[in-house]
Design a protein around this motif. Structure first.
Motif, PDB file in Angstrom:
ATOM      1  N   ASP A  40      51.064   9.949  76.626  1.00  0.00           N
ATOM      2  CA  ASP A  40      51.623  10.713  77.731  1.00  0.00           C
ATOM      3  C   ASP A  40      50.580  11.649  78.311  1.00  0.00           C
ATOM      4  OD1 ASP A  40      54.116  11.568  79.265  1.00  0.00           O
ATOM      5  OD2 ASP A  40      53.323  13.465  78.530  1.00  0.00           O
ATOM      6  N   ASN A  41      50.322  11.494  79.621  1.00  0.00           N
ATOM      7  CA  ASN A  41      49.289  12.273  80.312  1.00  0.00           C
ATOM      8  C   ASN A  41      49.850  13.584  80.872  1.00  0.00           C
ATOM      9  OD1 ASN A  41      46.836  11.037  80.010  1.00  0.00           O
ATOM     10  ND2 ASN A  41      46.840   9.966  81.972  1.00  0.00           N
ATOM     11  N   ALA A  80      61.917   3.948  64.292  1.00  0.00           N
ATOM     12  CA  ALA A  80      61.018   4.866  63.580  1.00  0.00           C
ATOM     13  C   ALA A  80      59.791   5.169  64.446  1.00  0.00           C
ATOM     14  CB  ALA A  80      60.588   4.257  62.262  1.00  0.00           C
ATOM     15  N   TYR A  81      59.438   6.453  64.508  1.00  0.00           N
ATOM     16  CA  TYR A  81      58.288   6.833  65.326  1.00  0.00           C
ATOM     17  C   TYR A  81      57.627   8.074  64.740  1.00  0.00           C
ATOM     18  CZ  TYR A  81      61.250  10.561  67.280  1.00  0.00           C
ATOM     19  OH  TYR A  81      62.054  11.658  67.443  1.00  0.00           O
ATOM     20  N   GLN A  82      56.426   8.363  65.247  1.00  0.00           N
ATOM     21  CA  GLN A  82      55.718   9.593  64.918  1.00  0.00           C
ATOM     22  C   GLN A  82      55.190  10.195  66.211  1.00  0.00           C
ATOM     23  OE1 GLN A  82      52.104   8.957  62.648  1.00  0.00           O
ATOM     24  NE2 GLN A  82      51.630   7.054  63.715  1.00  0.00           N
ATOM     25  N   ARG A  83      55.055  11.530  66.222  1.00  0.00           N
ATOM     26  CA  ARG A  83      54.492  12.223  67.376  1.00  0.00           C
ATOM     27  C   ARG A  83      53.189  12.888  66.982  1.00  0.00           C
ATOM     28  NH1 ARG A  83      59.083  15.087  71.146  1.00  0.00           N
ATOM     29  NH2 ARG A  83      57.175  15.606  72.298  1.00  0.00           N
ATOM     30  N   THR A  87      44.343  15.836  69.132  1.00  0.00           N
ATOM     31  CA  THR A  87      43.454  15.979  67.979  1.00  0.00           C
ATOM     32  C   THR A  87      43.894  15.071  66.837  1.00  0.00           C
ATOM     33  OG1 THR A  87      43.001  18.282  68.580  1.00  0.00           O
ATOM     34  CG2 THR A  87      42.490  17.613  66.325  1.00  0.00           C
ATOM     35  N   GLN A  88      45.170  15.057  66.540  1.00  0.00           N
ATOM     36  CA  GLN A  88      45.689  14.196  65.474  1.00  0.00           C
ATOM     37  C   GLN A  88      45.462  12.720  65.792  1.00  0.00           C
ATOM     38  OE1 GLN A  88      49.670  15.694  65.743  1.00  0.00           O
ATOM     39  NE2 GLN A  88      49.463  17.034  63.943  1.00  0.00           N
ATOM     40  N   ALA A  89      45.496  12.368  67.074  1.00  0.00           N
ATOM     41  CA  ALA A  89      45.357  10.969  67.469  1.00  0.00           C
ATOM     42  C   ALA A  89      43.960  10.421  67.216  1.00  0.00           C
ATOM     43  CB  ALA A  89      45.707  10.816  68.954  1.00  0.00           C
ATOM     44  N   ASP A 103      50.669  12.968  72.785  1.00  0.00           N
ATOM     45  CA  ASP A 103      50.442  13.884  73.900  1.00  0.00           C
ATOM     46  C   ASP A 103      48.936  13.978  74.099  1.00  0.00           C
ATOM     47  OD1 ASP A 103      50.139  15.966  75.662  1.00  0.00           O
ATOM     48  OD2 ASP A 103      51.456  17.348  74.597  1.00  0.00           O
ATOM     49  N   THR A 104      48.430  13.429  75.208  1.00  0.00           N
ATOM     50  CA  THR A 104      46.974  13.389  75.408  1.00  0.00           C
ATOM     51  C   THR A 104      46.390  14.755  75.751  1.00  0.00           C
ATOM     52  OG1 THR A 104      47.061  12.906  77.789  1.00  0.00           O
ATOM     53  CG2 THR A 104      47.182  11.021  76.261  1.00  0.00           C
ATOM     54  N   GLY A 105      47.243  15.707  76.124  1.00  0.00           N
ATOM     55  CA  GLY A 105      46.778  17.060  76.381  1.00  0.00           C
ATOM     56  C   GLY A 105      46.404  17.351  77.818  1.00  0.00           C
ATOM     57  N   GLY A 106      46.456  16.360  78.701  1.00  0.00           N
ATOM     58  CA  GLY A 106      46.119  16.579  80.109  1.00  0.00           C
ATOM     59  C   GLY A 106      46.288  15.298  80.882  1.00  0.00           C
ATOM     60  N   ASN A 107      46.198  15.398  82.211  1.00  0.00           N
ATOM     61  CA  ASN A 107      46.250  14.181  83.022  1.00  0.00           C
ATOM     62  C   ASN A 107      44.854  13.579  83.068  1.00  0.00           C
ATOM     63  OD1 ASN A 107      46.763  12.122  84.759  1.00  0.00           O
ATOM     64  ND2 ASN A 107      47.571  13.371  86.409  1.00  0.00           N
TER      65      ASN A 107
END
Length: 347
Positions: A40-41, A80-83, A87-89, A103-107
């Motif tokens: 997600d951007n 089942a999912y994880q968020r 940084t974690q990615a 969450d990519t942290g920005g567009n």
């Protein structure tokens, strides 16, 4: 022989309803070994929360009635999912779950957002293929299996594409595999565009003509990704897939799986598609990146490109399309793109 594992990467930007509809068909795929990563951007509409609520079984998917058949088989909830955050990615996942939300942290644009998912998948070291699939699509249950089969059949396959059909006119081809390239106009030409789906497609001829694979359904091999590298992020939007293909030219082949069927809405996030004209964002980056790409790979053709763009401006002037003239000139003159908007113009 066991199926080779595939990571499917979906990029979301303020399009949770499209993403959920895509996931409903994707998770019903008949391919036995795949995991899905949604990047997600920095959506402003609570997309990740909505997608998580869907996975928990608290939110229903929408979509056109004509595609209800793709959701006829049961899909157990919760999924089942994880968020993860950005940084974690960067690390390999500690949990093997069907769905990962990042969450990519920005567009970060098309390439940047997808690259977050690719890096995460590559860190695990388990995937043979990575399928970049637009979130505004729905797929046939065998689409993934047929795309993998075509990649497996060609030892030099680096990038593979599907048959994209129009979501709102499902018996019409949007593009077969990808596009050819017209060097005189410095323009890509979608293959078999708007051809009736009932007409036969010559897969071998299409592969010979393909200059790049359409980014809405684009599979790359692990060998390709580790050798050629991730998508170039400086385009932000448009031409990333063509850049990828040019960087791999002579080392990897582009292949096409005609029976891998994907239905594409096209441009839901950026303001393009059959129901409206190009938005300012789409117009600017399309023209800006035509110039950037040509300078990078075909600099001798820049005079042809400038001439072609001037002809297009002349046609826009005859139509009194001042919106297109403005944003094409901003791109052509290298001016700062202030006030970009995704608002569609009415056709």
């Amino acid at each position: 022989m066991s199926a080779k594992p595939v990571a499917v990467v979906l990029l979301n930007w303020n399009g949770w309803a499209d993403t959920i509809e895509c996931l409903e068909t994707l998770l019903r795929s008949d391919y036995p070994d795949f995991r899905v990563i949604v990047c997600d951007n920095a959506s402003s509409d609570g997309s990740l929360d909505k997608i998580a609520a869907w996975a928990d079984g608290q939110l229903e998917a929408g979509g056109a009635e004509g595609f209800q058949r793709l959701r006829a088989s049961p899909l157990g909830k919760p999924v089942a999912y994880q968020r993860l955050n950005a940084t974690q990615a960067l690390q390999a996942s500690a949990h093997d779950v069907p769905l990962t939300l990042i969450d990519t942290g920005g567009n970060l644009g098309f390439a940047g957002g997808n690259n977050v998912g690719l890096r995460h998948a590559m860190a695990s070291g388990r995937y043979a293929y990575y399928w970049l699939l637009n979130n505004d699509t729905v797929i046939e249950p065998d689409a993934l299996r047929r795309l993998v089969a075509r990649m497996e059949a060609e030892p030099q396959a680096g990038i593979g594409g599907s048959t994209l059909r129009h979501y709102y006119a499902s018996q019409v081809v949007q593009v077969a595999g990808g596009s050819s390239y017209n060097p005189w106009r410095c323009r890509a030409v979608p293959l078999a565009a708007n051809q009736p789906a009932a007409e036969p497609l010559d897969a071998a001829a299409i592969e010979q003509r393909m200059a790049y694979v359409a980014g809405a359904s684009m599979m790359v091999s692990d060998a390709f990704l580790r050798d050629i590298g991730l998508m170039a992020e400086d385009y932000f939007l448009y031409f990333e897939e063509f850049d990828w293909a040019c960087r791999a030219a002579g080392r990897y082949r582009l292949v096409y799986a005609p029976d891998s069927l994907v239905y594409h809405k096209e441009g839901g996030s950026i303001g393009t598609g059959a129901r409206g004209k190009l938005s300012a964002t789409a117009l600017y980056y399309l023209q800006h990146n035509r110039l950037k790409f040509t300078r990078r790979f075909f600099p001798a053709r820049l005079p042809l490109l400038y001439f072609s763009m001037l002809l297009e401006l002349g046609r826009a002037a005859l139509r009194r399309d001042f919106f297109e003239i403005k944003w094409s000139l901003v791109a052509l003159l290298g001016l700062p793109p202030r006030g970009l908007s995704n608002r569609k113009r009415q056709a």
